[in-house]
Design a protein around this motif. Structure first.
Motif, short mmCIF file in Angstrom:
data_model
loop_
_atom_site.label_atom_id
_atom_site.label_comp_id
_atom_site.label_asym_id
_atom_site.label_seq_id
_atom_site.Cartn_x
_atom_site.Cartn_y
_atom_site.Cartn_z
N ILE A 160 1.04 -1.30 0.30
CA ILE A 160 0.31 -0.17 -0.01
C ILE A 160 0.60 1.41 -0.21
CG2 ILE A 160 -1.77 1.49 0.88
CD1 ILE A 160 -2.45 -1.58 2.70
N LEU A 161 0.74 2.26 -0.89
CA LEU A 161 1.38 3.37 -0.79
C LEU A 161 0.36 4.29 -0.14
CD1 LEU A 161 2.92 2.85 -4.23
CD2 LEU A 161 3.87 1.57 -2.49
N SER A 162 0.77 4.82 0.60
CA SER A 162 0.25 5.87 1.19
C SER A 162 1.27 7.36 1.21
CB SER A 162 -0.31 5.86 2.07
OG SER A 162 -1.13 6.08 2.87
N THR A 163 0.37 8.55 1.43
CA THR A 163 0.73 9.85 2.10
C THR A 163 0.79 9.83 3.98
OG1 THR A 163 -0.30 11.12 2.21
CG2 THR A 163 0.62 11.36 -0.14
N ASN A 164 0.83 10.30 4.01
CA ASN A 164 0.78 10.33 6.21
C ASN A 164 -0.51 10.69 6.51
OD1 ASN A 164 0.25 13.50 5.32
ND2 ASN A 164 1.57 14.37 6.75
N ILE A 165 -1.54 10.36 5.73
CA ILE A 165 -2.71 10.18 5.87
C ILE A 165 -3.11 9.06 7.26
CG2 ILE A 165 -4.16 11.20 4.36
CD1 ILE A 165 -4.96 8.87 2.28
N ALA A 166 -2.30 7.77 6.46
CA ALA A 166 -2.20 6.31 7.05
C ALA A 166 -1.49 6.32 8.49
CB ALA A 166 -1.80 5.43 6.31
N GLU A 167 -0.66 7.71 8.64
CA GLU A 167 0.09 7.73 10.47
C GLU A 167 -0.44 7.54 11.49
OE1 GLU A 167 2.64 11.42 11.97
OE2 GLU A 167 2.96 10.69 9.60
N SER A 168 -2.12 8.63 10.98
CA SER A 168 -2.69 7.47 12.47
C SER A 168 -3.70 8.36 11.64
CB SER A 168 -2.59 9.13 13.40
OG SER A 168 -2.64 10.49 12.24
N SER A 169 -5.02 7.67 12.98
CA SER A 169 -6.67 7.43 12.43
C SER A 169 -6.97 5.96 11.66
CB SER A 169 -7.38 7.98 11.73
OG SER A 169 -6.67 9.30 12.04
N SER A 171 6.54 11.51 14.05
CA SER A 171 5.96 11.02 13.39
C SER A 171 6.85 9.97 12.98
CB SER A 171 6.32 12.53 12.16
OG SER A 171 5.59 11.77 10.93
N ALA A 172 7.70 9.74 12.79
CA ALA A 172 8.74 8.29 12.50
C ALA A 172 8.43 7.15 13.37
CB ALA A 172 10.45 8.61 12.71
N ILE A 173 8.36 7.25 14.72
CA ILE A 173 7.93 6.65 15.66
C ILE A 173 6.06 6.29 15.61
CG2 ILE A 173 7.07 6.51 18.24
CD1 ILE A 173 9.96 8.25 19.18
N GLN A 174 5.49 6.91 15.12
CA GLN A 174 4.06 6.90 14.89
C GLN A 174 3.73 6.24 13.73
OE1 GLN A 174 1.79 7.84 17.09
NE2 GLN A 174 -0.26 8.61 15.51
N ARG A 175 4.88 6.39 12.97
CA ARG A 175 4.66 5.52 11.54
C ARG A 175 5.11 4.15 11.49
NH1 ARG A 175 6.67 9.61 6.51
NH2 ARG A 175 5.63 11.02 6.76
N ALA A 176 6.13 4.06 12.54
CA ALA A 176 6.86 2.62 12.83
C ALA A 176 5.59 1.64 13.31
CB ALA A 176 8.32 2.83 13.57
N GLY A 177 4.87 2.08 14.21
CA GLY A 177 3.95 1.60 15.30
C GLY A 177 3.21 0.90 14.25
N ARG A 178 2.73 1.94 13.36
CA ARG A 178 1.74 0.67 11.98
C ARG A 178 2.10 -0.56 12.07
NH1 ARG A 178 -2.93 3.13 11.79
NH2 ARG A 178 -2.56 5.50 13.59
N ALA A 179 3.30 -0.91 11.79
CA ALA A 179 4.20 -2.71 11.61
C ALA A 179 3.69 -3.08 13.03
CB ALA A 179 5.68 -2.26 11.46
N THR A 223 -0.43 -5.33 15.71
CA THR A 223 -1.06 -7.14 15.80
C THR A 223 -0.19 -7.99 15.97
OG1 THR A 223 -1.11 -7.51 13.52
CG2 THR A 223 -3.30 -6.18 14.61
N GLY A 224 0.91 -7.48 16.01
CA GLY A 224 1.94 -8.46 16.01
C GLY A 224 3.95 -7.91 15.44
N ALA A 225 4.50 -9.25 16.00
CA ALA A 225 5.47 -8.38 15.35
C ALA A 225 6.04 -8.25 14.30
CB ALA A 225 6.81 -9.57 15.58
N GLY A 226 6.63 -6.74 14.21
CA GLY A 226 7.12 -5.77 12.77
C GLY A 226 8.43 -5.76 12.68
N HIS A 227 8.46 -4.85 11.15
CA HIS A 227 9.54 -4.88 10.98
C HIS A 227 9.12 -3.13 10.04
CE1 HIS A 227 11.75 -8.11 11.16
NE2 HIS A 227 11.15 -8.93 10.80
N VAL A 228 10.11 -1.78 10.48
CA VAL A 228 10.34 -0.63 9.96
C VAL A 228 11.59 -0.43 8.81
CG1 VAL A 228 10.71 -0.05 11.74
CG2 VAL A 228 10.17 1.77 10.00
#
Length: 634
Positions: free
Chosen positions: A266-275, A313-321, A324-329
């Motif tokens: 999924i390619l996104s701008t910062n609209i997927a950073e929160s909400s 903002s970088a921390i917020q984006r990383a948290g998306r991974a 629901t489980g272990a992730g990678h950024v």
């Protein structure tokens, strides 16, 4: 059956706190379910409407659709949403998701929010201009006409220092899953690669891990370039490629949000950073960039600049991974660069143009801006310059909205542009379309052109004027929105331009052979960072007499002719610091006496005020100068 989310076990307690306090701050980790679970839970405790404010259209639309799905109802029935160009609400709608800007427009028709029990400000940490204005107006409403109105402020990152001593706080902690961070190598070759290559390389490495991939990019132009670059890689690995944007259809939304056997990119701008929480995402690729709206003081329009994100903002984006489980950024910048980044972005109200905000507040009857309960008071300099421009545009007089200002406030545009559309009622549609094309070309903004065109149709539909200024060119129309940018060519080798505010600018090299010395008056449209005029529009002096409020000032100045050793009076016509015409005449003794007295009073006032501003005076000295000012005025 809906998936259980971390906030669910706290809903009863949170609802109880909302019922028993006026304003509640809710801090809950990303993915906890605060946006989609708390608003419908509150429906059981209130009889009237609940409104949720979101920072973006896509967030409002996604959240509304998700809540409607979980309540097993159609959008527009119990649950709806509203933002510019789209309104999905019905007579039975009790829970509505609004963008912040649309909510502020709602206050025009319903200033006391009758029929509304609760307003929820979601993702408060983003601190858009509209966020702070909504907060200030809602708090004032609570303190005056609506003490029963409930406010809930929600975010994953709230600054307790600003609010903890005044309001109730509730925190929801969720389990933190392991998150592995991959930085770009700190070398010139890696750091100087194109954005498309950085994304391609990161995606190729990410395929070694499980889960869908969310890629943060600064803007749509970058998204399209990256899409072209990674399409072959996605095809080879059977990856489903999506673009996340504000105009997704319901079918496209469903495809992005559902988990399936085929992996998603999924390619996104910062609209997927929160909400938004997108199920299945376990990998984030972060460009470390975003597009920030910056105000151009010359065009009066906002334009987008690509900037580095903050640490938050970088921390917020990383948290998306790791929701629901272990992730990678995969961060497309080095660890060293991350350490150098600022902690948080500045709130927009501190750095942005406030002209549109001020016009909105005046239209709502809020002419005492300083008395509003702001989170942070907007800068005084910005408020003063915005107020000055509104006066020059004819929107306010004596701190009250004029008829022109009332008409301007109906358009969701910068006041410069809304002033042009008010004036457009006197012009033919053909000429106004040319004006719109010119304005849109300043920023090459197709969305701005669409907004202007839509508003133009409204203007022309409601046009009731009996005559048109068809004999006047569109430059005369443009003058109404840029009256503070009038300048005059000065005779000099460097071809300078004197602005009506007294500022002196150099004429850009590309324009030096295009200007006509016989028509020295211009509107300065664009100026480069090196203070060179790069775009202007020639105007005629006679057009200045068409402007309302009338900008030309008449004055009388004493003038000493050194060659004749005689004193004259000089009658002048000026627009700001620009001298349009002058005429010398003989004087009467009492005229000069009065003029000199006025000059002395002005000089004394300026000197005293400068002392008060620049020197920190104590007690009696400060009082003495105040007394001097009062005596001088008498």
């Amino acid at each position: 059956m809906c998936q259980e989310l971390p906030i669910d076990i706290h809903l009863e307690e949170i609802c109880s706190k909302v019922l028993n306090t006026q304003t509640l701050f809710l801090k809950a980790s990303p993915g906890s379910g605060k946006t989609t679970r708390l608003p419908p839970a509150l429906l059981c405790h209130f009889s009237q409407k609940i409104i949720v404010l979101e920072p973006r259209r896509l967030a409002a639309k996604f959240a509304a659709n998700r809540v409607a799905f979980e309540l097993k109802t159609q959008i527009g029935e119990v649950v709806g949403y509203a933002f510019r160009f789209e309104n999905k609400q019905g007579p039975e709608t009790r829970l509505s998701f609004y963008t912040e800007g649309t909510f502020l427009r709602l206050l025009h028709s319903n200033p006391e929010l009758k029929g509304i029990d609760v307003v929820i400000l979601d993702e408060f940490h983003e601190r858009h201009k509209e966020t702070d204005v909504a907060w200030a107006l809602l708090r004032k409403l609570q303190q005056t006409k609506r003490p029963d109105l409930k406010l809930v402020v929600m975010s994953a990152t709230l600054d307790k220092k600003l609010f903890s001593d005044k309001f109730d706080f509730f925190e929801v902690e969720t389990p933190i899953f392991p998150l592995e961070t991959h930085y770009l190598e700190h070398s010139p070759v890696a750091l100087n690669s194109s954005l498309e290559k950085k994304v391609y390389d990161a995606l190729w490495k990410a395929l070694d891990y499980d889960g869908d991939v969310l890629i943060f990019l600064p803007g749509m132009r970058d998204i399209l370039k990256v899409k072209e670059s990674i399409t072959p890689l996605c095809s080879e690995n059977n990856l489903h490629l999506f673009i996340l944007h504000g105009d997704l259809s319901n079918e496209e939304q469903a495809l992005v949000m559902q988990e399936g056997k085929r992996r998603k990119v999924i390619l996104s701008t910062n609209i997927a950073e929160s909400s938004l929480t997108i199920p299945g995402v376990r990998i984030v690729i972060d460009s470390g960039l975003f597009r920030e709206s910056s105000f151009s003081p010359w065009t009066g329009l906002s334009h987008l600049e690509t900037k580095r994100t903050s640490k938050a903002s970088a921390i917020q984006r990383a948290g998306r991974a790791a929701r629901t489980g272990a992730g990678h950024v995969f961060r497309l910048f080095s660890k060293h660069e991350f350490a150098e980044r600022v902690e948080f972005e500045k709130p927009e109200i501190i750095r942005a143009d406030l002209c549109e905000t001020l016009l909105l507040l005046y239209s709502l009857g809020e002419d005492h801006v300083h008395s509003l309960p702001w989170t942070e008071l907007p800068p005084e300099k910005s408020l003063e310059s915005s107020q000055k421009l509104l006066k020059q545009l004819g929107a306010i007089a004596e701190d009250h909205l004029t008829e022109i200002g009332k008409s301007m406030s109906r358009f969701p545009l910068h006041p410069r542009l809304s002033r042009l559309l008010v004036e457009a009622t006197f012009y033919s549609e053909t000429k106004v379309k040319k004006m719109i094309q010119f304005i849109s070309s300043l920023e090459e903004d197709t969305f701005l052109r669409k907004r202007l065109s839509d508003q133009l149709h409204t203007v022309m539909r409601n046009q009731e004027k009996k005559y048109f200024k068809n004999d006047l060119p569109i430059e005369c129309l443009l003058l109404k929105g840029f009256v503070d940018r009038i300048g005059i060519l000065k005779e000099s080798k460097q071809k300078e331009i004197l602005l009506c505010n007294g500022e002196l600018l150099r004429l850009g090299r590309d324009l030096q052979n295009e200007v006509d010395p016989n028509h020295p008056l211009v509107i300065v449209i664009e100026v480069s960072p090196s203070r060179e005029v790069t775009r202007l529009v020639p105007i005629e002096e006679e057009w200045l007499y068409e402007i309302e409020p009338f900008p030309i000032e008449e004055g009388i100045e004493p003038y000493w002719d050194e060659q004749k050793s005689e004193l004259y009076l000089r009658e002048e016509l000026r627009i700001g610091q620009i001298l349009l015409s002058e005429q010398k005449r003989s004087y009467k003794g009492e005229e000069v006496s009065l003029l000199l007295k006025e000059k002395i009073k002005v000089v004394l006032n300026q000197a005293c005020e400068k002392l008060l501003r620049e020197i920190h005076l104590k007690g009696r000295y400060q009082r003495l100068i105040h007394m001097g000012l009062m005596l001088n005025k008498k």
